[in-house]
Design an enzyme around this catalytic site. Structure first.
Site, PDB file in Angstrom:
ATOM      1  N   ASP A 405       0.835  -1.201   0.000  1.00 27.99           N
ATOM      2  CA  ASP A 405       0.000   0.000   0.000  1.00 27.99           C
ATOM      3  C   ASP A 405       0.869   1.249   0.000  1.00 27.99           C
ATOM      4  OD1 ASP A 405       0.971  -0.082   2.608  1.00 27.99           O
ATOM      5  OD2 ASP A 405      -0.906   0.565   3.513  1.00 27.99           O
ATOM      6  N   GLU A 408       3.299   1.797   2.784  1.00 27.79           N
ATOM      7  CA  GLU A 408       4.419   0.841   2.882  1.00 27.79           C
ATOM      8  C   GLU A 408       4.298  -0.042   4.125  1.00 27.79           C
ATOM      9  OE1 GLU A 408       7.959   3.256   2.576  1.00 27.79           O
ATOM     10  OE2 GLU A 408       7.719   3.401   0.409  1.00 27.79           O
TER      11      GLU A 408
END
Length: 621
Positions: A405, A408
């Site tokens: 995402d 991170e």
């Protein structure tokens, strides 16, 4: 406050007492050189610039990247002006001291350095070059030279952990004039004897030049010669630097439309500072650093951050810098059309995990640059790169490919990522039509867009909660403000879609910080979980787009529009409140209202410029 100074080749971080913390050379972000360089005066005792008995204030000289720090006590008023000329890779520190008393003051001014050169410091030598009256430090890779426009009266070269350390003898007010020292952590100091009559002011300038050495003695002589050039022309450097930044802003403002000028006038100084800050993060090799921060370490290139920054720079008319960034993107793109998680500024991969949203952001940024510049040659030059990136996105859309995402933290298929895929593909389709290219390929992309719009949107919607989910696989119903990205800027879901309106309302309600603002998600633990500049601006932009969309419907009641206007105004005011002499951090401490994590953060400044610009006809693909 803290500040940064630079010129696109080097960047230095200045702390809130005016000390030089570290610098990046020979490119932004790499290598780092820890300075711990500061100054002190000795007058009936020693006073460092960081001492508590000074009243310290710090700000930039208006409309420039020249950082000014003032220090005041009962006897003295001091000022340090730090800057790096656009034409030379030199840190210049101009120190002035004024005598506030009715008596003549005899004092010593010291400048101290504890430079550790390179990512991994090596054995080095520091010496005072008597013929040139300057300090030289060198190891196997780099050389550094410190000189002054005023005759140096005393000096000392030492080793920090020994009894020869210059730091020890500064505290005694007398340097021992050791002319050379070697070790892993060497230090040095130079001093000037000053006599200040009542009300008198004197100034001393310190020049610091770094060069790549690599065992080449000629490079040492070149560094010494550079210092002499600076000393001989020192009066011009400040004025040239001052004029460069001011002229750049004047040129930028002169190109704005009437509507743009009207929007910028609400917060002109913050807009100027945001642009000036972003320019310091742009390496002359094309890469755009996320932040000069070392803790956390953000001194690298993420194509997500770089894409948003490129959009902000495009909106400010900085075409050459943006096009240089896309050259960097061409060189770093993978064969499959993607980019990895992050890169060193020179384009070498750093973290090689996949974040698909960065690919979509890059194509979107290219379209926005075209819309602002009307430069079809730019699109043609980058068409091969953009086509590969779009084909990668099209395949990822149909397969619902997982990746990390945008925060991170998790691996899966995320709503924000799906929005960025849609925005990137939509941008690619428009670019292909502009260039009249690849009808068959465009059809494939359009099929992927249709799949995202007609099938995936239904899958990410949570009927039982009346809002969109954070992730499709694995299912994650967390309230996350990045979900707003499916509307702003990527347009997968319309702003006035009741499902999106409900989602935004729940995002706003999920955060109740003492200082206000919007965070990433309620149970965030990164730096303790705080409101972010980016996310607060995201919700602001969503409400602005919602107002824009609803205003087209004459049946919408005025009270509804006024309610959203009040919401957006409060969010924008919050962002304007939590800047620090114009610099914007990543986060604001949820209880104390102080900056947390990286500052300045390029993405924060970029989102601010994008939000102020607010022309959704340009920003939405």
């Amino acid at each position: 406050m803290v500040g940064i100074i630079g010129n696109g080749n080097i960047l230095a971080k200045i702390d809130d007492s005016g000390s030089i913390e570290y610098m990046f050379y020979p490119s932004l972000g790499y290598e780092k050189h820890i300075f711990d360089a500061s100054f002190a005066i000795y007058n009936h005792g020693l006073r460092w610039a960081w001492d508590n008995d000074w009243e310290i204030n710090q700000s930039y000289v208006k409309d420039t990247n020249i950082l000014r720090t003032t220090y005041e006590c009962n006897e003295f008023l001091m000022e340090s002006r730090d800057y790096i000329p656009i034409s030379h890779n030199i840190i210049i520190k101009q120190i002035s001291i004024s005598n506030k008393t009715d008596e003549t003051q005899d004092l010593k001014l010291f400048f101290y350095e504890n430079l550790r050169m390179g990512e991994i410091p090596r054995e080095n030598t520091v010496q005072f070059i008597k013929d040139h009256k300057m300090i030289m430090k060198y190891d196997g890779m780099y050389s550094m030279c410190i000189g002054s426009d005023k005759k140096i009266d005393s000096y000392q070269c030492g080793v920090r952990s020994s009894d020869k350390s210059a730091l020890i003898d500064i505290s005694n007010g007398i340097l021992k004039e050791y002319s050379t020292s070697s070790g892993l952590i060497t230090d040095s100091a130079i001093s000037w004897d000053l006599k200040l009559l009542p009300g008198q002011k004197q100034s001393v300038s310190v020049y610091i030049i770094m060069n790549e050495y690599k065992g080449d003695q000629y490079k040492l002589m070149e560094t010494l010669a550079s210092i002499k050039v600076v000393i001989d022309n020192h009066e011009d450097f400040y004025q040239l630097t001052n004029s460069y930044w001011k002229n750049l802003l004047e040129t930028t403002i002169s190109k704005l439309s009437a509507n743009e000028l009207n929007r910028v006038s609400m917060c002109e100084d913050l807009c100027k500072r945001s642009l000036l800050t972003l320019l310091l993060l742009c390496d002359r090799g094309g890469g755009i650093m996320a932040s000069p921060s070392l803790y956390p370490d953000y001194r690298h290139v993420w194509c997500r951050d770089g894409g948003y920054i490129a959009v902000a720079l495009s909106l400010c008319g900085q075409s050459s810098i943006v096009e240089k960034y896309f050259e960097w993107c061409r060189k770093t793109q993978n064969e499959d059309g993607s980019w990895v998680q992050s890169y060193y500024i020179n384009g070498i991969p750093r973290l090689t995990a996949m974040q698909i949203d960065q690919v979509g952001t890059t194509i979107w940024a290219a379209l926005i640059h075209y819309r602002k510049s009307d430069n079809e040659k730019f699109l043609r030059k980058n068409w091969a790169m953009l086509k590969k990136a779009a084909d990668y996105l099209s395949n990822a859309a149909i397969a619902l490919s997982p990746s990390y995402d945008l925060w991170e933290e998790k691996y899966g298929v995320f709503t924000y990522t799906l929005g960025s895929i849609y925005g990137g593909l939509k941008s690619a389709v428009e670019i292909a039509k502009i260039l009249e290219e690849n009808e068959g390929l465009v059809e494939k992309w359009q099929n992927s867009l249709k799949f995202l719009k007609e099938e995936v949107v239904e899958k990410i919607y949570l009927n039982d909660k009346n809002r969109f989910s954070k992730a499709l696989h694995p299912k994650d119903d967390t309230v996350d403000s990045s979900i707003l990205g499916i509307t702003v800027p990527f347009n997968l879901v319309n702003a006035d879609d009741p499902r999106m309106v409900a989602t935004a309302d729940q995002i706003e309600s999920a955060f109740n910080y003492k200082v206000g603002g919007i965070g990433r998600y309620p149970k965030d633990v990164y730096f303790g979980g705080n409101p972010w500049i980016i996310n607060t601006l995201w919700l602001y932009m969503y409400y602005e787009l919602l107002i824009y969309s609803l205003s087209k419907n004459k049946a919408i009641k005025r009270e509804i529009l006024n309610n959203y206007r009040e919401k957006s105004s409060n969010l924008f005011d919050w962002v304007c409140k939590y800047n620090f002499s114009g610099l914007m951090p990543e986060q604001i401490h949820k209880d104390l209202g102080v900056p947390i994590s990286a500052m300045p953060l390029g993405w924060s400044h970029a989102m601010f410029i994008i939000a102020v610009h607010g022309d959704f006809e340009i920003l939405i693909p």
